[in-house]
Motif scaffolding. Structure first.
Motif, PDB file in Angstrom:
ATOM      1  N   GLY A   1       0.796  -1.226   0.000  1.00  0.00           N
ATOM      2  CA  GLY A   1       0.000   0.000   0.000  1.00  0.00           C
ATOM      3  C   GLY A   1       0.826   1.272   0.000  1.00  0.00           C
ATOM      4  N   ARG A   2       2.152   1.166  -0.099  1.00  0.00           N
ATOM      5  CA  ARG A   2       3.024   2.349  -0.095  1.00  0.00           C
ATOM      6  C   ARG A   2       3.943   2.314  -1.310  1.00  0.00           C
ATOM      7  NH1 ARG A   2       3.840   5.441   4.542  1.00  0.00           N
ATOM      8  NH2 ARG A   2       5.050   6.686   3.038  1.00  0.00           N
ATOM      9  N   THR A   3       3.371   2.608  -2.450  1.00  0.00           N
ATOM     10  CA  THR A   3       4.161   2.607  -3.681  1.00  0.00           C
ATOM     11  C   THR A   3       5.246   3.680  -3.659  1.00  0.00           C
ATOM     12  OG1 THR A   3       2.510   4.037  -4.743  1.00  0.00           O
ATOM     13  CG2 THR A   3       2.281   1.651  -5.063  1.00  0.00           C
ATOM     14  N   ASP A   4       5.055   4.717  -2.832  1.00  0.00           N
ATOM     15  CA  ASP A   4       6.082   5.757  -2.740  1.00  0.00           C
ATOM     16  C   ASP A   4       7.363   5.214  -2.123  1.00  0.00           C
ATOM     17  OD1 ASP A   4       4.617   5.466  -0.301  1.00  0.00           O
ATOM     18  OD2 ASP A   4       5.355   7.412   0.403  1.00  0.00           O
ATOM     19  N   LEU A   5       7.221   4.306  -1.149  1.00  0.00           N
ATOM     20  CA  LEU A   5       8.409   3.711  -0.528  1.00  0.00           C
ATOM     21  C   LEU A   5       9.121   2.783  -1.507  1.00  0.00           C
ATOM     22  CD1 LEU A   5       7.092   2.866   3.061  1.00  0.00           C
ATOM     23  CD2 LEU A   5       8.191   4.968   2.228  1.00  0.00           C
ATOM     24  N   GLU A   6       8.344   2.012  -2.241  1.00  0.00           N
ATOM     25  CA  GLU A   6       8.921   1.120  -3.243  1.00  0.00           C
ATOM     26  C   GLU A   6       9.662   1.926  -4.307  1.00  0.00           C
ATOM     27  OE1 GLU A   6       7.446  -2.485  -6.240  1.00  0.00           O
ATOM     28  OE2 GLU A   6       5.982  -1.277  -5.142  1.00  0.00           O
ATOM     29  N   ALA A   7       9.052   3.011  -4.762  1.00  0.00           N
ATOM     30  CA  ALA A   7       9.672   3.844  -5.787  1.00  0.00           C
ATOM     31  C   ALA A   7      10.958   4.484  -5.270  1.00  0.00           C
ATOM     32  CB  ALA A   7       8.692   4.929  -6.244  1.00  0.00           C
ATOM     33  N   ALA A   8      10.943   4.935  -4.024  1.00  0.00           N
ATOM     34  CA  ALA A   8      12.138   5.550  -3.448  1.00  0.00           C
ATOM     35  C   ALA A   8      13.266   4.531  -3.341  1.00  0.00           C
ATOM     36  CB  ALA A   8      11.823   6.127  -2.070  1.00  0.00           C
ATOM     37  N   PHE A   9      12.927   3.327  -2.910  1.00  0.00           N
ATOM     38  CA  PHE A   9      13.923   2.262  -2.795  1.00  0.00           C
ATOM     39  C   PHE A   9      14.545   1.960  -4.157  1.00  0.00           C
ATOM     40  CE2 PHE A   9      15.429  -2.048  -2.787  1.00  0.00           C
ATOM     41  CZ  PHE A   9      15.968  -2.255  -1.526  1.00  0.00           C
ATOM     42  N   LEU A  10      13.711   1.779  -5.166  1.00  0.00           N
ATOM     43  CA  LEU A  10      14.214   1.438  -6.506  1.00  0.00           C
ATOM     44  C   LEU A  10      15.022   2.588  -7.108  1.00  0.00           C
ATOM     45  CD1 LEU A  10      11.120  -0.470  -7.916  1.00  0.00           C
ATOM     46  CD2 LEU A  10      13.263  -1.448  -7.066  1.00  0.00           C
TER      47      LEU A  10
END
Length: 278
Positions: free
Chosen positions: A217-226
Motif C-alpha cells: 500500500g506504499r508505492t512511494d516507498l517502493e519507488a524511493a527504494f528502486l
C-alpha cells in the motif's frame, strides 16, 4: 540464552572488565546479543548454540561482503570472532532502530536502503544451475515439518512448486533479512545490522520482505527504494517463486518458534502468493 562458560571466558579475555549496557536478544532463538562497554569503548557481542548457523553466516558476511559499507561507515566492523564457540564481537553503532519509528515509512530511509543494497549486490556474481531446485526442496522440507498451514492450502502450494521452472540463477552477496528491523538511523543516515542470513542468492530475494510489509500500500516507498537501487531486479517468474518460498518459510518458522503474529503474516503471504500463481 546466556553465554555458556567457554563463551564467557573468551569474551572476558577479549574484553577484560566489560559490563553489560543492554541485553538486545530477541528471546525467540538461542542467540544472545549484548551491548557491552569496556575500557576501549562500546561493542556488540553475539553468541549462539552449536547448532545455530546464523553466527557462522554473520561472520562470513562481515569477512566477505561488507567492504562497500565499511568504506562509508554504514556497518559495524567485525572485531573478533570464534567459529568453534559461535561468538563474535562487533563495533557498536549509534542510532535508533528504524523499525517501529517514522523512519520505517520514510521514503528517504528507503532510498538509502536501496543504495546500500545495490552496493552490496554489485560486488560480485556467480551462476548456479541448482539454486532453484535446492530452494524448492527446502520449501518442501518446511512443509514436511511442523506447521499450521491449512491442508487445502498446503496441497495447492505443493502443486504450484511441482510446476516451477528451475532455470540457472545469478547469485550475488545478499543480506537475507533486508527490512527496517535491521536498519539503524543516526542523524538521518541509514546503518546496517544483523548479517545472520547473509549468503549468495538472487538479488531480488532481498526485496521480498519489504514488498510484503513496508511496501504494502506504499508505492512511494517502493519507488524511493528502486530509485536508490538503480533498477528493479524482479523478473516476474523468479519473483513469484521467491515470494512463495518466503511465505512458506515465514509461516513454518514462526510457528516453530512461537511467534504467532509473524506466523499469521506468513499465512497471509501464502494466500497472496497463490493468488499470483499461474
Amino acid at each position: 540464552m546466556p553465554l555458556n562458560p567457554e563463551q564467557q571466558q573468551l569474551v572476558d579475555q577479549w574484553l577484560p572488565g566489560a559490563c553489560i549496557v543492554a541485553d538486545l536478544s530477541w528471546g525467540l532463538v538461542d542467540t544472545t546479543v549484548l551491548h557491552l562497554r569496556w575500557a576501549k569503548g562500546e561493542v556488540i557481542v553475539k553468541a549462539a548454540g552449536p547448532k545455530n548457523h546464523h553466527l557462522w553466516r554473520e561472520i562470513t558476511g562481515h569477512l566477505e561482503f561488507t567492504a562497500p559499507w565499511l568504506s562509508e561507515g554504514r556497518v559495524g566492523r567485525l572485531l573478533r570472532h570464534n567459529r568453534d564457540l559461535n561468538v563474535l564481537v562487533l563495533e557498536y553503532l549509534p542510532g535508533v532502530l528504524a523499525d517501529g519509528t517514522s523512519a520505517a515509512t520514510d521514503p528517504e530511509t528507503h532510498r538509502q536502503a536501496g543504495a546500500l543494497l545495490a552496493a552490496l549486490h554489485r560486488q560480485a556474481s556467480r551462476i548456479d544451475d541448482q539454486y532453484e531446485t535446492q530452494m524448492d526442496a527446502r520449501a518442501l522440507r518446511w512443509l514436511d515439518g511442523d506447521h499450521r498451514i491449512d491442508p487445502r492450502t498446503e496441497a495447492r502450494v505443493r502443486e504450484v512448486i511441482a510446476g516451477h521452472d528451475r532455470p540457472p540463477a545469478v547469485l550475488v552477496p545478499t543480506h537475507g533479512d533486508w527490512q527496517p528491523r535491521n536498519w539503524l538511523v543516526d542523524g538521518g543516515c541509514v546503518l546496517v545490522i544483523d548479517l545472520g542470513r547473509a549468503d549468495w542468492r538472487p538479488a531480488l530475494t532481498d526485496l521480498a520482505r519489504l514488498s510484503r510489509q513496508q511496501w504494502d500500500g506504499r508505492t512511494d516507498l517502493e519507488a524511493a527504494f528502486l530509485a536508490g537501487y538503480g533498477a528493479d531486479p524482479r523478473e516476474p517468474g523468479a519473483w513469484r517463486r521467491t515470494l512463495l518460498r518466503e511465505a512458506i518459510g515465514t509461516a513454518c518458522w514462526a510457528y516453530q518458534v512461537g511467534d504467532e503474529p509473524f506466523e499469521q503474516q506468513g499465512h497471509r503471504m501464502l494466500l497472496q502468493c497463490l493468488a499470483m500463481a499461474p
